[in-house]
Enzyme design. Structure first.
Site, PDB file in Angstrom:
ATOM      1  N   SER A  44      38.178   4.805  29.188  1.00  0.00           N
ATOM      2  CA  SER A  44      38.004   6.252  29.159  1.00  0.00           C
ATOM      3  C   SER A  44      38.825   6.800  27.994  1.00  0.00           C
ATOM      4  CB  SER A  44      38.497   6.872  30.473  1.00  0.00           C
ATOM      5  OG  SER A  44      38.640   8.279  30.369  1.00  0.00           O
ATOM      6  N   TYR A  96      44.641   7.139  37.639  1.00  0.00           N
ATOM      7  CA  TYR A  96      43.470   6.966  36.783  1.00  0.00           C
ATOM      8  C   TYR A  96      43.843   6.665  35.333  1.00  0.00           C
ATOM      9  CZ  TYR A  96      38.974   7.742  34.550  1.00  0.00           C
ATOM     10  OH  TYR A  96      37.829   7.582  33.802  1.00  0.00           O
TER      11      TYR A  96
END
Length: 317
Positions: free
Chosen positions: A164, A176
């Site tokens: 990401s 995350y």
């Protein structure tokens, strides 16, 4: 001088364009294993590769997700249930893959399975909150890869890991961003190690895309649950206005998410089918024009931009 420089830059991009258009031969004989195919990128990529004629081995977390995918694809797509947090599930899936690919080996492994919640200020979270995310996004990716490396190496194939832009720039608390930084580090070391055996490793670094993982409704539900369990001291420090502003920012952000998931799956497909795949792909204009450049900016400037765009706690100095 400037004319020569422009010519060199133009030549570089022309050569790169030509190299990236070269496609691997005999794609119809190749197997690709994809995790996280219940929905989102994984489901779309499975359907996309099926239309391309590849043999797709799709791993879904639930039988319902697997059944839905089978209804949408041809008999070239086979499904298996997989929980990437459980060693026994990964071992069974690896054996299932080996039975299908045989001596041909596994051409492509796409580590796509991932979760994002909980996302919150780190102080609101417990160790288990971090572990839950890391087990899926990072440790699951590592264990699936290690289990299937012999098959990928035999085919001199590809490993595609979904990271990401938050693997370059940590803009919020929780597991995350940590997990995606870890995926970047794992992929880089793996790429160098496997290059000796003809295996290529690519990293996909999407910007913000509208999927079940990024649903504002799920985020708000998770965020409210975290608020309910924090201590009264923490609630006093942050305040109800912070809570409301944080949840509202999630709703506003979702409206800016890119809805065309094929921008990501096209990158995955290229990484699997091109003779000369890129090391990194950054699908989404927000990734290319904002987040990736932002990751190279001075820290004080990045901090100023983050402070400007996020709510402040009630008792901030």
């Amino acid at each position: 001088m400037w004319l020569c420089l422009a010519a060199l830059v133009g030549l570089y991009y022309l050569v790169r364009w030509y190299r990236e258009r070269q496609v691997v031969s005999q794609l119809l004989d190749k197997f690709v294993f994809i995790t996280g195919c219940d929905s989102g990128f994984g489901s779309l990529l499975a359907r996309q590769l099926d239309r391309r004629g590849l043999r797709v081995l799709a791993a879904c977390l639930t039988e319902e997700g697997a059944e839905q995918l089978r209804r949408q694809t041809s008999d070239r797509v086979e499904t298996v249930t997989l929980d990437v947090t459980k060693t026994e599930s990964i071992a069974a899936a690896a054996q299932w893959v080996q039975e299908r690919v045989g001596d041909r080996g596994l051409w492509g492994l796409v580590n796509n399975a991932g979760i994002s919640m909980p996302v919150a200020p780190n102080e609101w979270l417990t160790k288990q909150d971090f572990v839950d995310v890391l087990n899926v996004n990072l440790l699951g990716t590592i264990e699936v890869t290690l289990s299937l490396l012999p098959a990928v190496r035999k085919a001199r194939g590809r490993v595609v890991n979904v990271s990401s832009v938050m693997g370059r720039l940590s803009l919020f608390g929780g597991g995350y961003c940590i997990s995606k930084y870890g995926v970047e580090a794992f992929s880089d070391s793996l790429r160098r190690e496997l290059s000796y055996f003809g295996v290529k490793v690519a990293i996909i670094e999407p910007g913000y895309f509208k999927t079940r993982v990024t649903s504002s409704e799920r985020f708000i539900q998770s965020f409210r649950g975290l608020w309910d369990r924090v201590s009264s001291e923490v609630k006093e420090l942050y305040g109800e206005k912070f809570l409301a502003a944080y949840m509202q920012s999630s709703k506003s952000m979702e409206q800016k998410y890119t809805e065309d998931l094929s921008l990501v799956t096209d990158c995955m497909e290229h990484a699997l089918t091109a003779c000369h795949p890129r090391t990194r792909y950054s699908p989404g204009w927000d990734a290319k024009l904002f987040y990736i450049p932002m990751s190279y900016m001075p820290t004080f400037l990045v901090d100023a931009m983050v402070y400007w765009g996020t709510p402040r706690p009630a008792q901030a100095l």
